[in-house]
Design a protein around this motif. Structure first.
Motif, PDB file in Angstrom:
ATOM      1  N   HIS A  41       0.833  -1.217   0.000  1.00 44.52           N
ATOM      2  CA  HIS A  41       0.000   0.000   0.000  1.00 44.52           C
ATOM      3  C   HIS A  41       0.862   1.260   0.000  1.00 44.52           C
ATOM      4  CE1 HIS A  41       1.082  -0.649   4.197  1.00 44.52           C
ATOM      5  NE2 HIS A  41       0.979   0.640   4.338  1.00 44.52           N
ATOM      6  N   SER A  42       2.164   1.100   0.322  1.00 41.24           N
ATOM      7  CA  SER A  42       3.053   2.253   0.488  1.00 41.24           C
ATOM      8  C   SER A  42       4.021   2.322  -0.690  1.00 41.24           C
ATOM      9  CB  SER A  42       3.813   2.032   1.802  1.00 41.24           C
ATOM     10  OG  SER A  42       4.608   3.137   2.120  1.00 41.24           O
ATOM     11  N   GLN A  43       4.578   3.502  -0.938  1.00 37.54           N
ATOM     12  CA  GLN A  43       5.566   3.707  -2.002  1.00 37.54           C
ATOM     13  C   GLN A  43       5.025   3.266  -3.363  1.00 37.54           C
ATOM     14  OE1 GLN A  43       6.866   4.712   1.307  1.00 37.54           O
ATOM     15  NE2 GLN A  43       8.309   5.213  -0.291  1.00 37.54           N
ATOM     16  N   SER A  89      -6.493  -1.069   2.102  1.00 39.95           N
ATOM     17  CA  SER A  89      -5.625  -0.381   1.132  1.00 39.95           C
ATOM     18  C   SER A  89      -6.409  -0.171  -0.159  1.00 39.95           C
ATOM     19  CB  SER A  89      -4.400  -1.243   0.833  1.00 39.95           C
ATOM     20  OG  SER A  89      -4.813  -2.425   0.164  1.00 39.95           O
ATOM     21  N   ASP A 147       5.370   0.838  10.719  1.00 40.66           N
ATOM     22  CA  ASP A 147       4.515   1.597   9.821  1.00 40.66           C
ATOM     23  C   ASP A 147       5.271   2.845   9.361  1.00 40.66           C
ATOM     24  OD1 ASP A 147       2.679   3.265   8.670  1.00 40.66           O
ATOM     25  OD2 ASP A 147       1.116   2.926  10.168  1.00 40.66           O
ATOM     26  N   VAL A 148       5.669   2.870   8.095  1.00 44.76           N
ATOM     27  CA  VAL A 148       6.536   3.949   7.619  1.00 44.76           C
ATOM     28  C   VAL A 148       5.871   5.327   7.679  1.00 44.76           C
ATOM     29  CG1 VAL A 148       8.137   2.643   6.164  1.00 44.76           C
ATOM     30  CG2 VAL A 148       5.966   3.387   5.204  1.00 44.76           C
ATOM     31  N   SER A 149       4.541   5.370   7.823  1.00 43.14           N
ATOM     32  CA  SER A 149       3.864   6.677   7.839  1.00 43.14           C
ATOM     33  C   SER A 149       3.929   7.354   9.225  1.00 43.14           C
ATOM     34  CB  SER A 149       2.402   6.520   7.396  1.00 43.14           C
ATOM     35  OG  SER A 149       1.701   5.798   8.376  1.00 43.14           O
ATOM     36  N   LEU A 150       4.360   6.640  10.260  1.00 42.49           N
ATOM     37  CA  LEU A 150       4.413   7.233  11.608  1.00 42.49           C
ATOM     38  C   LEU A 150       5.524   8.273  11.701  1.00 42.49           C
ATOM     39  CD1 LEU A 150       4.067   4.062  13.871  1.00 42.49           C
ATOM     40  CD2 LEU A 150       2.331   5.822  13.472  1.00 42.49           C
ATOM     41  N   LYS A 151       5.211   9.374  12.379  1.00 42.35           N
ATOM     42  CA  LYS A 151       6.236  10.417  12.564  1.00 42.35           C
ATOM     43  C   LYS A 151       6.128  10.987  13.967  1.00 42.35           C
ATOM     44  CE  LYS A 151       7.489  12.043   8.005  1.00 42.35           C
ATOM     45  NZ  LYS A 151       6.910  10.889   7.340  1.00 42.35           N
ATOM     46  N   TRP A 210      13.447   7.113  11.735  1.00 42.18           N
ATOM     47  CA  TRP A 210      12.070   6.660  11.993  1.00 42.18           C
ATOM     48  C   TRP A 210      11.955   6.107  13.388  1.00 42.18           C
ATOM     49  CZ3 TRP A 210       9.511   2.444  13.731  1.00 42.18           C
ATOM     50  CH2 TRP A 210       8.127   2.410  13.533  1.00 42.18           C
TER      51      TRP A 210
END
Ligand code: G3I
Length: 375
Positions: free
Chosen positions: A109-111, A168, A278-282, A340
């Motif tokens: 779902h990412s990139q 997704s 989860d790569v979207s976490l910041k 991250w």
């Protein structure tokens, strides 16, 4: 006097042999015939501009994964553009060093660019049109490396933390069987390749249950899934060795191999709610969240070594069910965990330090194999 001199030189000799044995025992040699040991490699290592990293990879590992160059947005940035140059070099590197080459990844779902899910007018694609697009991408990418990439992460991170399917765009437009379809296309494109479902936090009870249901469903539908990738973005405490053991055993029982596909151990402070990948976490920068900017204290270094030893003891216990253990990066300097979930931190999750020197955790991983042989 003579006796004492002899004792001193014997001790010196033992120390030298120990040091040189340490230097000559590589990860791939220690684990040869048990499971592959590998690393994800980045653009600089693929291009050969990071000579230190490239030298470590060639010497220590017998499998590689591409950290980014085979992701959809990189390899297929617009409808008629495929950018294969870095991926070609990646595969050539693996072949040159006789490695087990992994492809990461096909459906995530990412990139993945927005155009993938839209028609020429920017409207959402129909199920059939998106299936066609998925089919064409998989045939183009897998087909190009047929017989050269031995294992593909076909579907990446399709599950939520509670074990339900992630909503997704793939799932919303195609339906739950987007997973079956991705595996079918990958199998048609290269019938010999190993095919993996890859996800993080699979050791957590709810997500594990969801993943087991998913794998059983794929098996029941006759899908050619060979492997589950337990990513292994771990901390000093999570998952417990018991959880790791339970997860590997449960997947093996369903008749798939297990790959620890993205191993690293984060020693930096993190909100326990954020134990995922989860790569979207910041999270905002805060010096309190970056406590080892000037170096890793010895007690944490020791805790990291012990943690690696404990996890490798579990992997060794399941050696018959394991295909590989791949570290997500080569040296601490390369790790995505420097950015991250908090940007600009100094992280220490891997076996080689920022200068490429093996850390005590490296010795612990080698030592664990020797212990397993003796048992
Ligand atoms: O290379 C560009 C650079 O040119 C640009 O200036 C810079 C500005 O943002 O970005 C650079 O690209 C970054 C790339 O990493 C290389 O460092 C991307 O923004 C960044 O999104 C990308 O992050 C990667 C992330 O996946 C998202 O694709 C990480 O390197 C990679 O380690 C991480 O890997 C994922 C696995 O694929 C799936 N499982 C979780 C794992 C960790 O998040």
């Amino acid at each position: 006097m003579l006796k004492r001199r002899f004792q001193v030189s014997a001790a010196l000799l033992t120390a030298c042999v120990a040091v040189s044995a340490q230097q000559t025992t590589t990860l791939k040699d220690a684990y040869r015939g048990i499971f592959h040991v590998g690393a994800a490699i980045n653009e600089q290592q693929i291009a050969g501009t990071d000579t230190l990293g490239t030298t470590i990879v060639a010497a220590q590992f017998d499998t590689i994964s591409p950290e980014n160059v085979l992701k959809w947005e990189r390899v297929h940035p617009s409808p008629d553009t495929y950018n294969f140059a870095p991926a070609d070099k990646y595969v050539e590197f693996g072949e040159k060093h006789h490695m087990f080459i992994v492809g990461h990844n096909l459906v995530w779902h990412s990139q993945v660019p927005n155009w993938v899910f839209q028609d020429d007018q920017g409207k959402p694609l129909t199920r059939d049109a998106l299936l066609q697009r998925m089919h064409d991408h998989i045939f183009k990418v897998v087909g190009r490396y047929k017989g050269r990439i031995q294992s593909w992460d076909v579907v990446n991170e399709a599950l939520n933390e509670d074990g339900t399917l992630r909503k997704s765009k793939w799932q919303q437009i195609i339906g739950d069987d987007f997973i079956e379809k991705a595996f079918e296309y990958a199998h048609q494109a290269d019938p010999q390749a190993e095919l993996t479902y890859n996800d993080y936090s699979l050791e957590n009870e709810a997500k594990l249950k969801g993943a087991l249901v998913l794998v059983a469903r794929l098996k029941a539908h006759g899908i050619a899934i060979t492997t589950v990738g337990i990513q292994g973005h771990d901390s000093l405490a999570h998952p417990t060795v018991e959880e790791e053991d339970t997860a590997i055993a449960a997947f093996a029982k369903l008749g798939v191999k297990v790959a620890i596909s993205e191993l690293d151990i984060d020693v930096l402070p993190r909100d326990p709610k954020l134990f995922s990948a989860d790569v979207s976490l910041k999270v905002k920068q805060d010096p309190k969240l970056n406590p080892y900017a000037n170096g890793l204290p010895d007690d944490v270094q020791q805790a990291l070594s012990k943690r690696y030893a404990d996890l490798f003891a579990v992997f060794l216990k399941h050696r018959a069910e394991m295909s590989r253990v791949t570290f997500w990066g080569v040296t601490d300097k390369d790790s995505w965990l420097n950015n991250w979930p908090v940007p600009g931190r100094t992280s220490y999750p891997l076996l080689f330090d920022r200068n490429g020197k093996p850390k005590p955790a490296f010795d612990a991983v080698i030592e664990q194999e020797k212990l397993a042989v003796k048992q």
